[in-house]
Design a protein around this motif. Sequence first.
Motif, PDB file in Angstrom:
ATOM      1  N   GLU A  17       0.848  -1.201   0.000  1.00 54.80           N
ATOM      2  CA  GLU A  17       0.000   0.000   0.000  1.00 54.80           C
ATOM      3  C   GLU A  17       0.874   1.237   0.000  1.00 54.80           C
ATOM      4  O   GLU A  17       1.785   1.344   0.813  1.00 54.80           O
ATOM      5  N   ASP A  18       0.598   2.185  -0.920  1.00 56.92           N
ATOM      6  CA  ASP A  18       1.433   3.392  -0.996  1.00 56.92           C
ATOM      7  C   ASP A  18       0.858   4.585  -0.239  1.00 56.92           C
ATOM      8  O   ASP A  18       1.488   5.626  -0.177  1.00 56.92           O
ATOM      9  N   GLU A  19      -0.310   4.444   0.371  1.00 54.73           N
ATOM     10  CA  GLU A  19      -0.854   5.507   1.215  1.00 54.73           C
ATOM     11  C   GLU A  19      -0.459   5.185   2.657  1.00 54.73           C
ATOM     12  O   GLU A  19      -0.996   4.241   3.249  1.00 54.73           O
ATOM     13  N   ASP A  42       5.527  -0.389  -0.108  1.00 58.35           N
ATOM     14  CA  ASP A  42       4.736   0.495  -0.970  1.00 58.35           C
ATOM     15  C   ASP A  42       5.088   0.421  -2.448  1.00 58.35           C
ATOM     16  O   ASP A  42       4.685   1.265  -3.232  1.00 58.35           O
ATOM     17  N   ASP A  62      -2.912  -2.765  -2.996  1.00 59.09           N
ATOM     18  CA  ASP A  62      -3.582  -1.728  -3.768  1.00 59.09           C
ATOM     19  C   ASP A  62      -3.164  -1.925  -5.222  1.00 59.09           C
ATOM     20  O   ASP A  62      -2.181  -2.615  -5.506  1.00 59.09           O
TER      21      ASP A  62
END
Length: 142
Positions: A17-19, A42, A62
């Motif tokens: 996940e990059d958030e 990420d 994601d």
Amino acid sequence: MLFSKRERAIRRIIIVEDEPLVAFDNEYSLNDAGYEVVATVDNLTEAAEVIEREELDLVLTDVKLRGEGDGLDVARAAGAKGVPVLFVTGNCPLEARSLAIGCLAKPYSDKVLKSALEALDRSIQGEKVKKIPAGLSLYEKA
């Protein structure tokens, strides 16, 4: 014991996940629920390295990630190792159906995430999933 807990098929998870806030929330929530979060990364490069070296039960990814590659590439790497994938994204692409066991629509709550993993666990173990949480789409086994 009459009411023993059922054995989970999903125990060891990687979060891709990059958030940062979503990644942190997912990691905290899953650890709190008794899952082992093996890594939180990420990008495709780090995800592929973890998938290659660790024994995993699920990749939670994601679609959009930092750097080169995306969640679809992560799913391909996981598929090559026989690790199931759950996409967590705002818009699940059609190609996801052939790469993952499901897709959970963002935004979602901790409760929905845990319920989604419970439904996936039952599906992986060949049990009938009685209630599919809102926002979760289950696919035929990829």
